[in-house]
Design a protein around this motif. Sequence first.
Motif, PDB file in Angstrom:
ATOM      1  N   ARG A   1       2.067   6.572  -6.745  1.00 21.46           N
ATOM      2  CA  ARG A   1       0.938   7.549  -7.259  1.00 21.46           C
ATOM      3  C   ARG A   1       1.495   9.219  -7.273  1.00 21.46           C
ATOM      4  N   ASP A   2       2.228   9.270  -5.998  1.00 23.17           N
ATOM      5  CA  ASP A   2       2.861  10.620  -5.789  1.00 23.17           C
ATOM      6  C   ASP A   2       3.777  10.961  -6.880  1.00 23.17           C
TER       7      ASP A   2
ATOM      8  N   LEU B   1      -4.373   0.800  -5.016  1.00 25.51           N
ATOM      9  CA  LEU B   1      -4.887   1.678  -3.816  1.00 25.51           C
ATOM     10  C   LEU B   1      -6.287   1.361  -3.648  1.00 25.51           C
TER      11      LEU B   1
ATOM     12  N   GLN C   1       1.162   4.242  -2.854  1.00 26.52           N
ATOM     13  CA  GLN C   1       1.085   5.597  -2.484  1.00 26.52           C
ATOM     14  C   GLN C   1       2.169   6.643  -3.018  1.00 26.52           C
TER      15      GLN C   1
ATOM     16  N   HIS D   1       0.705  -1.163  -0.070  1.00 27.86           N
ATOM     17  CA  HIS D   1       0.057  -0.036   0.087  1.00 27.86           C
ATOM     18  C   HIS D   1       0.859   1.362  -0.134  1.00 27.86           C
TER      19      HIS D   1
END
Length: 90
Positions: A36-37, A73, A33, A29
């Motif tokens: 994604r950033d 996610l 993240q 997870h």
Amino acid sequence: MTARDGRQRDDRDRDDGGRETRREGEAAHAHAQYERDKAENLLQRARRTSDPEEADRLREQGERLKERSEGALREEHEPWPDDLHERYPG
């Protein structure tokens, strides 16, 4: 499943037939993240660059990475046995 030192390990079935520990799930997870950033950063760079070819390349990379990370996610996971997800009356 019990670890070698006798402590109880939290684990659950993975899609590939193996087992996933809580730590592996949390790490996956966190990695999603991070990706994604990173994707958002690539998309911002694509908007700022004046080179159209570089903008297209960055946008394509960012969109692929964002799609993959957001998919990870969004995956619904069952709560772990010791998670407190009780609904309280009221």
